[in-house]
Design an enzyme around this catalytic site. Structure first.
Site, PDB file in Angstrom:
ATOM      1  N   TYR A   1      21.410  54.021  63.356  1.00 37.62           N
ATOM      2  CA  TYR A   1      20.350  54.970  63.705  1.00 37.62           C
ATOM      3  C   TYR A   1      19.012  54.596  63.051  1.00 37.62           C
ATOM      4  O   TYR A   1      17.973  55.158  63.404  1.00 37.62           O
ATOM      5  CB  TYR A   1      20.720  56.391  63.260  1.00 37.62           C
ATOM      6  CG  TYR A   1      21.986  56.955  63.852  1.00 37.62           C
ATOM      7  CD1 TYR A   1      22.671  56.326  64.898  1.00 37.62           C
ATOM      8  CD2 TYR A   1      22.522  58.148  63.361  1.00 37.62           C
ATOM      9  CE1 TYR A   1      23.831  56.858  65.422  1.00 37.62           C
ATOM     10  CE2 TYR A   1      23.682  58.696  63.884  1.00 37.62           C
ATOM     11  CZ  TYR A   1      24.341  58.044  64.905  1.00 37.62           C
ATOM     12  OH  TYR A   1      25.494  58.575  65.412  1.00 37.62           O
TER      13      TYR A   1
ATOM     14  N   HIS B   1      31.912  52.654  62.709  1.00 36.96           N
ATOM     15  CA  HIS B   1      31.171  53.285  63.804  1.00 36.96           C
ATOM     16  C   HIS B   1      31.846  53.096  65.163  1.00 36.96           C
ATOM     17  O   HIS B   1      31.996  54.044  65.933  1.00 36.96           O
ATOM     18  CB  HIS B   1      29.747  52.731  63.842  1.00 36.96           C
ATOM     19  CG  HIS B   1      28.785  53.650  64.537  1.00 36.96           C
ATOM     20  ND1 HIS B   1      27.425  53.581  64.326  1.00 36.96           N
ATOM     21  CD2 HIS B   1      28.964  54.656  65.420  1.00 36.96           C
ATOM     22  CE1 HIS B   1      26.815  54.505  65.056  1.00 36.96           C
ATOM     23  NE2 HIS B   1      27.731  55.170  65.731  1.00 36.96           N
TER      24      HIS B   1
ATOM     25  N   ASP C   1      24.803  63.951  59.354  1.00 38.72           N
ATOM     26  CA  ASP C   1      25.515  62.812  59.932  1.00 38.72           C
ATOM     27  C   ASP C   1      24.513  61.763  60.382  1.00 38.72           C
ATOM     28  O   ASP C   1      23.608  62.041  61.174  1.00 38.72           O
ATOM     29  CB  ASP C   1      26.345  63.268  61.133  1.00 38.72           C
ATOM     30  CG  ASP C   1      27.032  62.100  61.816  1.00 38.72           C
ATOM     31  OD1 ASP C   1      28.148  61.740  61.397  1.00 38.72           O
ATOM     32  OD2 ASP C   1      26.448  61.533  62.773  1.00 38.72           O
TER      33      ASP C   1
ATOM     34  N   LYS D   1      27.862  55.662  58.866  1.00 37.27           N
ATOM     35  CA  LYS D   1      28.761  54.752  59.574  1.00 37.27           C
ATOM     36  C   LYS D   1      28.287  53.312  59.423  1.00 37.27           C
ATOM     37  O   LYS D   1      27.084  53.049  59.437  1.00 37.27           O
ATOM     38  CB  LYS D   1      28.819  55.122  61.060  1.00 37.27           C
ATOM     39  CG  LYS D   1      29.050  56.610  61.303  1.00 37.27           C
ATOM     40  CD  LYS D   1      28.915  56.959  62.779  1.00 37.27           C
ATOM     41  CE  LYS D   1      28.723  58.434  62.977  1.00 37.27           C
ATOM     42  NZ  LYS D   1      27.353  58.900  62.644  1.00 37.27           N
TER      43      LYS D   1
END
Length: 278
Positions: free
Chosen positions: A47, A104, A42, A72
């Site tokens: 990120y 997200h 994930d 996301k």
């Protein structure tokens, strides 16, 4: 494995990669996780590690059909920009399809959420994305989306742990055939504080397991996809082995009683991450 409403299957235990920002460490963790047995990863554009995860998965030698990626979209944009950003995820992850693509964070304008979702539907209908879903959407935000779209979300990824059991949201999702994916199962370490520690520690000793394993096993027992995160190889293995723990109903109910509605992450109804950027 968990079967979604469109019959696509995902491993019910994955590796979360939030705050894995060091490239060398992230690649090491992904390769160690694969060695342990993880096959579901994930990530998110926010990120800033999709490219490293893509490199690690290539280096692993796994066939594309042997691993699963959830990612996301970063914020909300025009339809053209949204398409461009989704294709960027394909390039960074070095894949020709994405298993699960999520919005997200919700925007506070329901019409913007619908606009973003319409682009997700395009990718899903082309087969470029195998399942589409939401992240951090409340029931009320979903109720403003679902009646206005062609394809109902397959997944909603939300914070879930013994302090925030999401009982009411799970019932709502089950009624709509939407799978819950839970993040933050270890409560950012707060599992080791009261009122949670005493109960979880007693149950952990009963199963000769760690408190972290019990929290993960509890979520799995509720048919939730769990995505704990760790960069430590020993704990990666420990978390993965939580899937072997079958909790008795009496212990599940004891953990359920720990719910205090306590959030460790942003409140979806007041988040600052789902804003619109052209």
């Amino acid at each position: 494995m968990i079967k979604l409403s469109n019959n696509y299957e995902l491993p019910n235990l994955g590796l979360g990669t939030f705050l894995m920002n060091d490239d060398a460490e992230t690649k090491r963790v992904i390769l160690e996780a694969i060695e342990i047995g993880y096959r579901h990863f994930d990530t998110a554009q926010m990120y800033f590690n999709e490219h490293v995860i893509g490199d690690a998965l290539l280096a692993s030698g796994l066939k594309r059909s042997e691993f699963f990626i959830t990612t996301k979209l970063n914020r909300h944009h025009s339809k053209a920009k949204t398409r461009e950003l989704i294709y960027k995820s394909f390039a960074d992850l070095k894949v020709d399809y994405i298993d699960l693509l999520l919005i997200h964070w919700p925007n506070h304008d329901d019409k913007i959420n619908i606009q973003t979702w319409e682009v997700f539907e395009e990718f899903y209908e082309k087969g470029l994305v195998k399942a589409i879903g939401l992240s951090n959407f409340t029931r009320y935000q979903m109720e403003q989306l679902i009646p206005h779209v062609k394809i109902k979300p397959h997944v909603n990824q939300v914070e879930m742990h013994p302090g925030l059991s999401q009982v009411n949201l799970i019932k709502y999702l089950n009624d709509h055939g939407i799978q819950l994916m839970g993040y933050g199962p270890l409560m950012r370490g707060n599992l080791f504080n009261e009122p949670y520690f005493s109960v979880l520690d007693k149950i952990a000793k009963k199963y000769k397991a760690s408190i972290a394993q019990i929290a993960i096993a509890w979520g799995l027992a509720k048919n939730v996809i769990m995505i704990p995160k760790s960069v430590n190889k020993e704990r990666l293995g420990e978390n993965f082995n939580a899937s072997k723990i079958i909790l008795k109903e009496e212990d599940i109910k004891l953990i359920d009683k720990l719910n205090t509605g306590r959030r460790m992450y942003a409140d979806p109804a007041n988040n600052v991450y789902g804003n619109f950027i052209e």
